[in-house]
Design an enzyme around this catalytic site. Sequence first.
Site, short mmCIF file in Angstrom:
data_model
loop_
_atom_site.label_atom_id
_atom_site.label_comp_id
_atom_site.label_asym_id
_atom_site.label_seq_id
_atom_site.Cartn_x
_atom_site.Cartn_y
_atom_site.Cartn_z
N SER A 44 0.83 -1.20 0.00
CA SER A 44 0.00 0.00 0.00
C SER A 44 0.86 1.25 0.00
O SER A 44 0.52 2.26 -0.62
CB SER A 44 -0.95 0.01 1.20
OG SER A 44 -0.25 -0.09 2.42
N GLU A 45 2.02 1.21 0.68
CA GLU A 45 2.97 2.32 0.62
C GLU A 45 4.41 1.82 0.68
O GLU A 45 4.71 0.83 1.36
CB GLU A 45 2.76 3.32 1.76
CG GLU A 45 1.63 4.31 1.55
CD GLU A 45 0.36 3.88 2.26
OE1 GLU A 45 -0.67 4.53 2.06
OE2 GLU A 45 0.41 2.87 3.00
N THR A 46 5.26 2.53 -0.04
CA THR A 46 6.71 2.36 0.03
C THR A 46 7.29 3.74 0.32
O THR A 46 6.85 4.74 -0.26
CB THR A 46 7.27 1.84 -1.30
OG1 THR A 46 6.70 0.55 -1.58
CG2 THR A 46 8.79 1.73 -1.26
N HIS A 75 0.76 4.66 8.76
CA HIS A 75 1.60 3.49 9.05
C HIS A 75 2.98 3.64 8.42
O HIS A 75 3.97 3.18 8.99
CB HIS A 75 0.88 2.19 8.66
CG HIS A 75 1.18 1.61 7.34
ND1 HIS A 75 0.50 1.98 6.19
CD2 HIS A 75 2.08 0.67 6.94
CE1 HIS A 75 0.98 1.29 5.16
NE2 HIS A 75 1.93 0.49 5.59
#
Length: 277
Positions: A44-46, A75
Amino acid sequence: MHRFTQVDVFTDELFAGNPVAVVHDADDLTDRQMAAIASWTNLSETTFLLRPTQRGADYRLRIFTPRRELPFAGHPTLGSARAWLEAGGIPDDGDGPVQECGAGLVRVRAGARLSFAAPPLVRSGPVDQADLEALTAGLGVDDVVDAAWVDNGPGWVALLLPDAATVLALEPDLRALAEHELGHAVGVVGPHPAGSDVAFEVRAFVPAMGVGEDPVTGSLNAGLAQWLVPAGHAPSSYVAAQGTALRRRGRVHIEHVDGPVWVGGDTVVGVSGTLAV
């Protein structure tokens, strides 16, 4: 070569939270390379740790979904702080590091668990009735207790439903949500029965970001607390569950006693190594 860390956030058990990939010392990477790495990890995120440009910051953070860059996300903030500390980072402030990102400076507090001070909302207030009807149709829900903008960067619109069971039973039409402007980042929340070990159940739908449902979402929970507590829907301190519908066990700790809303969670390092870029 870049140091690479993957951290599971809002859990004390690996594989039960929401993972974020963290690329260290990323000042030499281009925007195109960062976007390509984020698409490759397919999380979902990097995030990418860079030298700060603002006074008072310990590091600068850029946050990418598989499709676009975000000014702020929760997060990734906690997971990146854990990765930075694990790599030997020493904050100027003994309480914890200060992160520079698209939302400005974000304080992170160390302790039994990491927590961040929620940035101010960029949009709040009621949701237009026509937009609300479109969202409820996409979610497949009729009974809404309240609704509000709780946007701190990703574009969150939130709906308070009667109870946690209603939240968990949702089977939204993600295509319909993605086609509506406000359906890009929709959060739903409902209270658990009195005496439960958590106060609320939360779900986050982000189809336009390349992720249908996010397992555990710090930015959404931050925005929810900034709405629910002042509105009298929630106590000043509580624990929210998220990820249950995805077989995760996320736990988000909220504290809004004096000053900012603090959003906390446990973090577990799952992967440490190098990225050949």
